[in-house]
Design a protein around this motif. Structure first.
Motif, mmCIF file in Angstrom:
data_model
loop_
_atom_site.group_PDB
_atom_site.id
_atom_site.type_symbol
_atom_site.label_atom_id
_atom_site.label_comp_id
_atom_site.label_asym_id
_atom_site.label_seq_id
_atom_site.Cartn_x
_atom_site.Cartn_y
_atom_site.Cartn_z
ATOM 1 N N PRO B 50 0.802 -1.230 0.000
ATOM 2 C CA PRO B 50 0.000 0.000 0.000
ATOM 3 C C PRO B 50 0.828 1.271 0.000
ATOM 4 C CG PRO B 50 -0.879 -1.556 1.579
ATOM 5 C CD PRO B 50 0.364 -2.173 1.034
ATOM 6 N N GLU B 51 1.936 1.297 0.764
ATOM 7 C CA GLU B 51 2.714 2.542 0.829
ATOM 8 C C GLU B 51 3.339 2.852 -0.528
ATOM 9 O OE1 GLU B 51 3.181 -0.186 2.658
ATOM 10 O OE2 GLU B 51 5.279 -0.485 3.223
ATOM 11 N N VAL B 52 3.747 1.798 -1.259
ATOM 12 C CA VAL B 52 4.326 2.011 -2.590
ATOM 13 C C VAL B 52 3.229 2.435 -3.566
ATOM 14 C CG1 VAL B 52 5.613 0.942 -4.476
ATOM 15 C CG2 VAL B 52 6.149 0.332 -2.125
ATOM 16 N N ALA B 53 2.057 1.820 -3.455
ATOM 17 C CA ALA B 53 0.944 2.147 -4.347
ATOM 18 C C ALA B 53 0.543 3.617 -4.198
ATOM 19 C CB ALA B 53 -0.249 1.243 -4.052
ATOM 20 N N VAL B 54 0.381 4.050 -2.953
ATOM 21 C CA VAL B 54 -0.045 5.432 -2.694
ATOM 22 C C VAL B 54 0.988 6.424 -3.214
ATOM 23 C CG1 VAL B 54 -0.389 7.109 -0.845
ATOM 24 C CG2 VAL B 54 -1.532 4.908 -0.727
ATOM 25 N N ALA B 55 2.247 6.188 -2.869
ATOM 26 C CA ALA B 55 3.289 7.150 -3.218
ATOM 27 C C ALA B 55 3.532 7.196 -4.725
ATOM 28 C CB ALA B 55 4.592 6.798 -2.489
ATOM 29 N N THR B 56 3.488 6.028 -5.373
ATOM 30 C CA THR B 56 3.807 5.985 -6.799
ATOM 31 C C THR B 56 2.676 6.578 -7.637
ATOM 32 O OG1 THR B 56 5.130 4.028 -6.352
ATOM 33 C CG2 THR B 56 4.606 4.471 -8.653
ATOM 34 N N THR B 57 1.430 6.380 -7.173
ATOM 35 C CA THR B 57 0.293 6.933 -7.906
ATOM 36 C C THR B 57 0.383 8.461 -8.006
ATOM 37 O OG1 THR B 57 -1.062 5.114 -7.150
ATOM 38 C CG2 THR B 57 -2.223 7.001 -8.006
ATOM 39 N N SER B 58 0.952 9.105 -6.984
ATOM 40 C CA SER B 58 1.095 10.563 -7.013
ATOM 41 C C SER B 58 1.827 11.016 -8.270
ATOM 42 C CB SER B 58 1.881 11.044 -5.795
ATOM 43 O OG SER B 58 1.224 10.687 -4.632
ATOM 44 N N SER B 59 2.927 10.306 -8.609
ATOM 45 C CA SER B 59 3.696 10.741 -9.780
ATOM 46 C C SER B 59 2.913 10.463 -11.065
ATOM 47 C CB SER B 59 5.050 10.038 -9.810
ATOM 48 O OG SER B 59 4.880 8.650 -9.860
ATOM 49 N N HIS B 60 2.080 9.411 -11.036
ATOM 50 C CA HIS B 60 1.225 9.137 -12.192
ATOM 51 C C HIS B 60 0.265 10.309 -12.434
ATOM 52 C CE1 HIS B 60 -1.340 6.742 -14.903
ATOM 53 N NE2 HIS B 60 -2.349 7.311 -14.269
ATOM 54 N N ILE B 61 -0.270 10.855 -11.351
ATOM 55 C CA ILE B 61 -1.237 11.955 -11.489
ATOM 56 C C ILE B 61 -0.548 13.225 -11.986
ATOM 57 C CG2 ILE B 61 -2.937 13.351 -10.269
ATOM 58 C CD1 ILE B 61 -3.162 10.944 -8.338
ATOM 59 N N THR B 225 0.834 17.000 -6.081
ATOM 60 C CA THR B 225 1.269 15.613 -6.288
ATOM 61 C C THR B 225 2.784 15.537 -6.485
ATOM 62 O OG1 THR B 225 0.717 15.806 -8.642
ATOM 63 C CG2 THR B 225 -0.900 14.732 -7.227
ATOM 64 N N ALA B 226 3.373 16.552 -7.108
ATOM 65 C CA ALA B 226 4.832 16.563 -7.245
ATOM 66 C C ALA B 226 5.476 16.625 -5.867
ATOM 67 C CB ALA B 226 5.284 17.743 -8.102
ATOM 68 N N ALA B 227 4.922 17.482 -5.003
ATOM 69 C CA ALA B 227 5.454 17.592 -3.640
ATOM 70 C C ALA B 227 5.249 16.285 -2.876
ATOM 71 C CB ALA B 227 4.784 18.742 -2.907
ATOM 72 N N THR B 228 4.078 15.656 -3.065
ATOM 73 C CA THR B 228 3.815 14.382 -2.390
ATOM 74 C C THR B 228 4.844 13.336 -2.809
ATOM 75 O OG1 THR B 228 1.459 14.876 -2.426
ATOM 76 C CG2 THR B 228 2.075 12.612 -1.973
ATOM 77 N N THR B 229 5.110 13.266 -4.114
ATOM 78 C CA THR B 229 6.085 12.290 -4.596
ATOM 79 C C THR B 229 7.433 12.492 -3.919
ATOM 80 O OG1 THR B 229 4.969 12.335 -6.732
ATOM 81 C CG2 THR B 229 7.154 11.353 -6.674
ATOM 82 N N ILE B 230 7.875 13.749 -3.874
ATOM 83 C CA ILE B 230 9.196 14.027 -3.298
ATOM 84 C C ILE B 230 9.213 13.720 -1.799
ATOM 85 C CG2 ILE B 230 10.850 15.870 -2.804
ATOM 86 C CD1 ILE B 230 9.839 17.124 -5.506
ATOM 87 N N LEU B 231 8.148 14.123 -1.095
ATOM 88 C CA LEU B 231 8.100 13.875 0.354
ATOM 89 C C LEU B 231 8.013 12.381 0.670
ATOM 90 C CD1 LEU B 231 5.830 16.725 1.735
ATOM 91 C CD2 LEU B 231 8.235 16.326 2.222
ATOM 92 N N GLN B 232 7.199 11.651 -0.103
ATOM 93 C CA GLN B 232 7.103 10.205 0.129
ATOM 94 C C GLN B 232 8.445 9.537 -0.135
ATOM 95 O OE1 GLN B 232 4.744 8.778 1.624
ATOM 96 N NE2 GLN B 232 2.707 9.182 0.837
ATOM 97 N N ALA B 233 9.156 10.020 -1.173
ATOM 98 C CA ALA B 233 10.460 9.437 -1.492
ATOM 99 C C ALA B 233 11.449 9.680 -0.363
ATOM 100 C CB ALA B 233 10.994 10.005 -2.799
ATOM 101 N N THR B 234 11.390 10.884 0.248
ATOM 102 C CA THR B 234 12.375 11.183 1.283
ATOM 103 C C THR B 234 11.961 10.639 2.651
ATOM 104 O OG1 THR B 234 11.336 13.339 1.474
ATOM 105 C CG2 THR B 234 13.353 13.248 0.227
ATOM 106 N N ALA B 235 10.659 10.654 2.965
ATOM 107 C CA ALA B 235 10.234 10.243 4.311
ATOM 108 C C ALA B 235 10.007 8.745 4.398
ATOM 109 C CB ALA B 235 8.969 10.989 4.720
ATOM 110 N N ASN B 236 9.459 8.138 3.354
ATOM 111 C CA ASN B 236 9.067 6.724 3.450
ATOM 112 C C ASN B 236 9.773 5.820 2.447
ATOM 113 O OD1 ASN B 236 7.186 7.137 5.551
ATOM 114 N ND2 ASN B 236 5.700 7.928 4.093
ATOM 115 N N PHE B 237 10.596 6.362 1.570
ATOM 116 C CA PHE B 237 11.316 5.576 0.562
ATOM 117 C C PHE B 237 10.362 4.663 -0.202
ATOM 118 C CE2 PHE B 237 14.155 6.244 4.204
ATOM 119 C CZ PHE B 237 15.128 7.020 3.607
ATOM 120 N N SER B 238 9.187 5.178 -0.567
ATOM 121 C CA SER B 238 8.187 4.262 -1.098
ATOM 122 C C SER B 238 7.763 4.593 -2.521
ATOM 123 C CB SER B 238 6.969 4.253 -0.175
ATOM 124 O OG SER B 238 6.560 5.570 0.094
#
Lengths: 248, 304
Positions: B50-61, B225-238
């Protein structure tokens, strides 16, 4: 007197009597490389029994154990109409991968206390430490069940096959989801229910090529990785709008 | 050909991922929504953590919104100032959402957070959309003009007023910041752009003219969504960049076909279909929460 006994035992262990049964073994490959098309592979563990004795029963057990991991097992409970995670147990230092192959079912090879002493068999895997307020055994059982479904824990009671009276081999599956790290392949030789010889060989599992670089990139410089992902998304979206506008 | 996802640490068939991206792109092109609310559950059902799904979908959007935003920008049909104000709230919301995400993950309640948010949001939005589109369909059949619900605008009395020229509004910045914040939080938790929340909010709550709503919401969605992608990458590595690439490639192709089909359907029909789709996904997740799971236990592994 006691010192003498200890010294004798040491001699018996270190000096191979040339008449004693012994074990030699090897593996088909000492590294498993996970690349972009990796969907799992098999490694072959093979070996021979030297100086076999004419009487008695020989058994061989092969264990492949992955690097230790900390695992948290959670149990869902019915709370206010929905199922949510409530109780949990942290099982520290559990093998991330464990596969055991043997010439016969383990309970026929040796007594349970022998198996437990060498941590042989799925039942004998115990965590280095348990952190829980609850009786941990159901959590450990659930963990083993889950890992079996994922293909990370497995057993093959007739997986070690003697091709000749002294030559054996075992096929060990390494599925796609295996963690990276140093694995240990241990081969035990049992004689009449006792371990008389054991040999351990390291096996390395690692991502290679682009996957490894991306994985390392994501972990070592997450900010640049995130920025790159966003950049890729923007460029792909922009290019597609150019391409399809021309097609209209 | 199977491909190995370096962050999700699983191997998938690239055609399945491309097809998923394509299907979501098709629907998003047809309905004019980002489709994150469908993509995230779909990836989770497929077995992506789920954490990968949520974070990766952001970049799709981000990718699927950019072409629309460019088109609106060419027509000058967006309010940059309003977009910036909402995005400011959105960024704070994203940070909050990612933080909440990290905390819930630590306590093993991340799945619950994601599912419960989805059920609440999809149930509410789907229900409202269904009600509205049925009313519109009835009204069109009987020949009477559709009745529009407009809430009482108590928010017009708030301080910190600002002029938004393109929207022809002189209102307090508090409502757009708060709306941006809420959508930003949802975006981080659920891996959605939030278009289907933000567009009605702009029309009914902020009273923005409809011609700038689409462009402005896309602008704000891209930033959030761009910010979400970057934050998820740095905070959760997901964030899984390989998964993202295949989803985006499928998505941009599917969207082109979706737009063509969508142009042939009538607005009310589209809204009714979308409402049913939203409710179906919400119901599926709701059942996941209330039905007894096959296995009560779940395992999380952390390498040492």
């Amino acid at each position: 007197m006691r010192r003498l006994a200890a010294a004798l035992a040491l001699v018996a262990l270190t000096v191979p009597a040339d008449a004693a049964e012994n074990l030699v073994s090897g593996i088909s490959q000492d590294t498993v490389e996970i690349n972009s098309s990796y969907t799992g592979t098999d490694i072959v563990v093979y070996g021979a029994i030297e100086n076999p004795e004419p009487t008695g029963v020989d058994d061989v057990v092969v264990i492949v154990r992955g690097p230790d991991a900390n695992m948290t097992v959670r149990q869902k409970q019915w709370v206010a109409g929905i199922w949510i995670n409530r109780d949990q147990a942290k099982l520290l230092a559990m093998p991330s991968y464990y596969y055991i192959a043997s010439t016969r079912p383990l309970d026929k090879i040796a007594a349970s206390f022998t198996l437990e002493r060498y941590e042989i068999g799925l039942d004998a895997i115990v965590p280095g430490q348990i952190v829980s307020h609850h009786y941990a055994e159901p959590f450990r059982q659930a963990l083993i069940r889950h890992k079996k479904i994922e293909g990370l824990y497995g057993e093959s009671p007739y997986g070690v096959v003697f091709q000749f009276p002294t030559l054996f081999r075992a096929r060990i599956p390494v599925p796609a989801g295996v963690p990276r790290g140093q694995y240990n392949v241990v081969v035990y030789l049992f004689r009449d229910g006792n371990v008389i010889s054991a040999q351990s060989t390291p096996l390395f599992v690692d991502q290679t090529g682009l996957e490894r670089r991306l994985h390392n990139f994501a972990l070592s410089s997450p900010l640049s990785y995130g920025l790159s992902t966003v950049f890729m998304a923007l460029v792909l979206g922009w290019i597609s709008s150019l391409v399809f506008r021309r097609a209209d | 050909m199977e491909i190995y996802l370096p962050i999700a640490e699983m191997s998938v068939h690239w055609l399945i991922i491309l097809g998923m991206g394509g299907a979501i792109g098709f629907l998003s092109g047809m309905f004019g929504v980002g489709g994150g609310f469908l993509l995230t559950p779909m990836l989770i059902f497929y077995g992506v953590p789920p954490e990968v799904a949520v974070a990766t979908t952001s970049s799709h959007i981000t990718a699927s919104s950019i072409s629309g935003a460019i088109a609106q920008w060419r027509k000058r049909a967006l309010d940059l100032k309003m977009g910036a104000v909402m995005a400011a709230g959105g960024l704070a919301g994203t940070a909050t959402g990612v933080w909440l995400f990290t905390v819930m993950r630590r306590y093993g309640q991340m799945d619950l957070l994601v599912s419960a948010s989805y059920v609440l949001l999809l149930g509410t939005v789907g229900g409202l959309m269904l009600k509205e589109s049925i009313e519109t369909l009835r009204a069109t059949q009987s020949g009477a003009p559709a009745r529009r619900h407009t809430p009482h605008l108590w928010m017009h009395g708030l301080p910190l007023k600002m002029r938004f020229r393109e929207s022809r509004l002189y209102i307090s910045v508090i409502p757009p910041v708060v709306i941006g914040f809420c959508v930003g939080t949802l975006s981080a938790i659920m891996g959605i752009g939030g278009g289907f929340v933000i567009v009605p909010a702009m029309i009914y709550m902020l009273r923005m003219p409809t011609n700038v709503v689409m462009g402005t919401s896309l602008f704000q969605i891209i930033i959030v969504t761009a910010a979400t992608t970057i934050l998820q990458a740095t905070a959760n590595f997901s964030v899984d960049i390989v998964l993202a690439m295949f989803l985006i490639l499928g998505g941009v192709i599917g969207a082109q076909f979706g737009v063509r089909i969508g142009a042939r359907l009538r607005g009310e029909q589209l809204r009714l279909l979308l409402a049913l789709l939203v409710l179906a996904v919400g119901l599926r997740l709701f059942l996941g929460l209330v039905l007894k799971p096959d296995d009560l236990y779940s395992v999380t592994t952390v390498m040492r």
